[in-house]
Write an enzyme that holds these catalytic residues in place. Structure first.
Site, PDB file in Angstrom:
ATOM      1  N   ARG A 146      48.861  44.019  42.344  1.00 35.98           N
ATOM      2  CA  ARG A 146      47.711  43.382  41.631  1.00 35.98           C
ATOM      3  C   ARG A 146      46.316  44.085  41.341  1.00 35.98           C
ATOM      4  O   ARG A 146      46.397  44.821  42.155  1.00 35.98           O
ATOM      5  CB  ARG A 146      47.644  42.070  42.565  1.00 35.98           C
ATOM      6  CG  ARG A 146      48.201  41.026  42.528  1.00 35.98           C
ATOM      7  CD  ARG A 146      48.018  40.428  40.824  1.00 35.98           C
ATOM      8  NE  ARG A 146      49.274  39.214  41.587  1.00 35.98           N
ATOM      9  CZ  ARG A 146      50.166  38.958  40.878  1.00 35.98           C
ATOM     10  NH1 ARG A 146      51.538  40.214  40.757  1.00 35.98           N
ATOM     11  NH2 ARG A 146      50.960  38.191  40.932  1.00 35.98           N
ATOM     12  N   GLU A 188      42.797  41.244  33.288  1.00 34.99           N
ATOM     13  CA  GLU A 188      44.414  41.324  32.309  1.00 34.99           C
ATOM     14  C   GLU A 188      44.491  40.228  31.335  1.00 34.99           C
ATOM     15  O   GLU A 188      43.915  39.453  31.493  1.00 34.99           O
ATOM     16  CB  GLU A 188      45.692  41.246  32.790  1.00 34.99           C
ATOM     17  CG  GLU A 188      46.016  42.340  34.223  1.00 34.99           C
ATOM     18  CD  GLU A 188      47.589  42.069  34.648  1.00 34.99           C
ATOM     19  OE1 GLU A 188      47.817  40.918  34.535  1.00 34.99           O
ATOM     20  OE2 GLU A 188      47.537  43.545  35.975  1.00 34.99           O
ATOM     21  N   HIS A 229      52.307  44.907  32.745  1.00 33.35           N
ATOM     22  CA  HIS A 229      52.071  43.748  33.858  1.00 33.35           C
ATOM     23  C   HIS A 229      53.914  43.058  33.843  1.00 33.35           C
ATOM     24  O   HIS A 229      54.254  41.691  33.329  1.00 33.35           O
ATOM     25  CB  HIS A 229      51.388  42.327  34.046  1.00 33.35           C
ATOM     26  CG  HIS A 229      51.372  41.442  35.458  1.00 33.35           C
ATOM     27  ND1 HIS A 229      50.830  40.829  36.084  1.00 33.35           N
ATOM     28  CD2 HIS A 229      52.356  41.789  35.979  1.00 33.35           C
ATOM     29  CE1 HIS A 229      50.924  40.538  37.050  1.00 33.35           C
ATOM     30  NE2 HIS A 229      52.238  40.738  37.216  1.00 33.35           N
TER      31      HIS A 229
HETATM   32  P1  NAD Z   1      55.927  40.009  50.091  1.00 31.35           P
HETATM   33  O1  NAD Z   1      55.181  38.534  50.979  1.00 31.35           O
HETATM   34  O2  NAD Z   1      57.275  40.209  50.722  1.00 31.35           O
HETATM   35  O3  NAD Z   1      55.155  40.898  51.429  1.00 31.35           O
HETATM   36  C1  NAD Z   1      53.609  41.530  50.904  1.00 31.35           C
HETATM   37  C2  NAD Z   1      53.363  42.710  52.361  1.00 31.35           C
HETATM   38  O4  NAD Z   1      51.972  42.171  52.223  1.00 31.35           O
HETATM   39  C3  NAD Z   1      53.651  41.640  53.823  1.00 31.35           C
HETATM   40  O5  NAD Z   1      55.262  42.386  54.432  1.00 31.35           O
HETATM   41  C4  NAD Z   1      52.319  41.258  54.661  1.00 31.35           C
HETATM   42  O6  NAD Z   1      52.559  42.085  55.510  1.00 31.35           O
HETATM   43  C5  NAD Z   1      51.279  42.811  53.699  1.00 31.35           C
HETATM   44  N1  NAD Z   1      50.015  42.441  54.456  1.00 31.35           N
HETATM   45  C6  NAD Z   1      49.626  41.688  52.941  1.00 31.35           C
HETATM   46  N2  NAD Z   1      48.533  41.661  53.258  1.00 31.35           N
HETATM   47  C7  NAD Z   1      47.986  42.659  53.932  1.00 31.35           C
HETATM   48  C8  NAD Z   1      47.030  43.220  54.408  1.00 31.35           C
HETATM   49  N3  NAD Z   1      45.747  43.083  54.000  1.00 31.35           N
HETATM   50  N4  NAD Z   1      47.162  45.185  54.857  1.00 31.35           N
HETATM   51  C9  NAD Z   1      48.619  45.158  55.014  1.00 31.35           C
HETATM   52  N5  NAD Z   1      49.759  44.456  55.165  1.00 31.35           N
HETATM   53  C10 NAD Z   1      49.047  43.308  54.284  1.00 31.35           C
HETATM   54  O7  NAD Z   1      55.585  40.262  48.453  1.00 31.35           O
HETATM   55  P2  NAD Z   1      56.296  40.909  48.149  1.00 31.35           P
HETATM   56  O8  NAD Z   1      57.286  40.142  47.872  1.00 31.35           O
HETATM   57  O9  NAD Z   1      57.152  42.572  48.265  1.00 31.35           O
HETATM   58  O10 NAD Z   1      55.016  41.274  47.056  1.00 31.35           O
HETATM   59  C11 NAD Z   1      54.330  42.013  46.636  1.00 31.35           C
HETATM   60  C12 NAD Z   1      53.377  41.487  45.786  1.00 31.35           C
HETATM   61  O11 NAD Z   1      53.890  42.087  44.268  1.00 31.35           O
HETATM   62  C13 NAD Z   1      53.281  40.108  44.867  1.00 31.35           C
HETATM   63  O12 NAD Z   1      52.197  40.009  46.219  1.00 31.35           O
HETATM   64  C14 NAD Z   1      53.067  40.002  43.701  1.00 31.35           C
HETATM   65  O13 NAD Z   1      51.095  40.000  43.939  1.00 31.35           O
HETATM   66  C15 NAD Z   1      53.111  41.615  43.392  1.00 31.35           C
HETATM   67  N6  NAD Z   1      54.131  41.598  42.081  1.00 31.35           N
HETATM   68  C16 NAD Z   1      54.135  41.783  41.039  1.00 31.35           C
HETATM   69  C17 NAD Z   1      54.939  41.465  40.062  1.00 31.35           C
HETATM   70  C18 NAD Z   1      55.225  42.487  38.618  1.00 31.35           C
HETATM   71  O14 NAD Z   1      55.598  41.827  38.129  1.00 31.35           O
HETATM   72  N7  NAD Z   1      54.071  43.942  38.807  1.00 31.35           N
HETATM   73  C19 NAD Z   1      55.935  41.039  40.187  1.00 31.35           C
HETATM   74  C20 NAD Z   1      56.374  40.645  41.539  1.00 31.35           C
HETATM   75  C21 NAD Z   1      55.205  40.608  42.747  1.00 31.35           C
END
Ligand code: NAD
Length: 325
Positions: free
Chosen positions: A237, A266, A285
């Protein structure tokens, strides 16, 4: 009377038409109006009268949710991030919020890897030169093999990327607050702190959600510790990075470049200095936007809608309390 479902994601030339077809087969009335405005007033206006919304990233603030709550029972986020929805307000109003975890991990990890390879091999620069009629072979690229990659966030997407990077024999450093030792061991990854990731990584790739603990996580302090030869990749993000600090670091060549799919604001404003920087690759994005990821997400988003509207609690609901009367 049939319950009404609104879909706000783009239609992609009909590739995802099975989302609407599945809903219709289940007995719903479906409108598909891809979002074009991200204002709260347009979101409230467009969503009025629907029982479910398969939502893109338009804002469902408290005000919007209050306006929609007389009919709305579920916001089925098409994706895993839910920072566009006020979860507390949704729960109070009895509106379930669901996501499609895991369905987009392949697409996003693949995109982050593509950015790493493109930056390391200067693909955009060579391409731009060729198209400008310049046959310039004076620069050397860098291979990904053997590089140190810092993964900030080691959930579904971070781990998928780790899986791909093991094929390049990369040394993987991980910062994550909840990943287990078993998960790290699977990819031979080393748990460490943010400072070590900044100092030792050739590539830093961000995979944390946006929340209060990750907002502005990558700032001047972090960027100043990175190697001048290192790249930052952000497919998580935009607000996880302090964008003006990043622009300063790129201008000063304090880091070698960046691959950015997400931005503080965005769509990215036309005046953004990022648009003029040669050491930056930008995409709008779309990291998760692949046929495979979107078909999988569509399938789960429909199932989430149907579970809620049938009076059941879906597996991927973020606020089950909204459904417990
Ligand atoms: P997920 O929930 O499987 O993994 C997120 C990880 O971040 C978890 O393991 C969690 O422990 C860790 N985390 C959260 N807060 C933290 C902190 N303060 N310090 C350390 N670790 C922390 O999520 P995911 O499926 O891997 O997706 C991650 C992110 O990717 C989503 O939340 C979304 O914002 C982004 N995303 C972007 C797109 C895109 O098109 N660009 C698409 C899908 C997801």
């Amino acid at each position: 009377m049939k319950k009404r479902v609104l879909i706000t994601i783009p239609q992609y030339g009909g590739i995802l038409s099975n989302i609407a077809e599945s809903l219709e087969k289940l007995g719903y009335y479906v409108d598909w109006e891809p979002v074009i405005s991200y204002t709260e007033s347009d979101t409230a206006e467009n969503g009025r009268g629907y029982h479910a919304i398969i939502a893109s990233s338009e804002p469902y603030s408290k005000t919007v949710l209050e306006e929609l709550s007389p009919t709305l029972k579920v916001i089925s986020r098409f994706g895993v991030g839910y920072d566009s929805v006020d979860l507390v307000a949704a729960t109070k109003l009895g509106i379930a919020v669901t996501t499609t975890p895991g369905t987009m991990s392949g697409g996003v990890a693949d995109h982050a890897l593509a950015m790493m390879l493109a930056l390391g091999r200067k693909l955009m620069e060579f391409d731009n030169n060729m198209k400008a009629g310049v046959w310039d072979k004076s620069q050397l690229g860098r291979e990904l093999e053997g590089s140190t990659v810092g993964l900030i966030g080691f959930g579904s997407i971070g781990q998928r990327l780790a899986k791909y990077l093991t094929g390049f024999d990369c040394r993987l450093l991980v910062y994550d607050r909840s990943a287990s030792d078993y998960e790290l061991k699977q990819y031979n990854a080393i748990r460490t702190d943010l400072d070590t990731i900044a100092r030792e990584s050739d590539y830093v790739s961000l995979h944390v959600p946006l929340n209060e603990s990750t907002r502005g996580l990558i700032d001047k302090n972090f960027l100043s510790k990175m190697k001048p030869t290192a790249f930052l990749i952000n497919t998580s993000r935009g607000k996880v990075v302090n964008e003006s600090d990043l622009i300063e670091a790129l201008k000063a060549k304090a880091i070698a470049g960046a691959g950015l799919d997400v931005f503080e604001c965005e769509p990215l404003e036309n005046s953004s200095p990022l648009l003029k920087m040669e050491n930056v690759i930008l995409t709008p994005h779309i990291a998760s936007a692949t046929i495979q990821s979107f078909q999988a997400a569509g399938h789960l988003a429909v199932s989430n809608v149907h579970e809620v509207l049938s009076g059941r609690i879906p597996k991927y609901v973020l606020n089950p309390d909204a459904l417990i009367k």
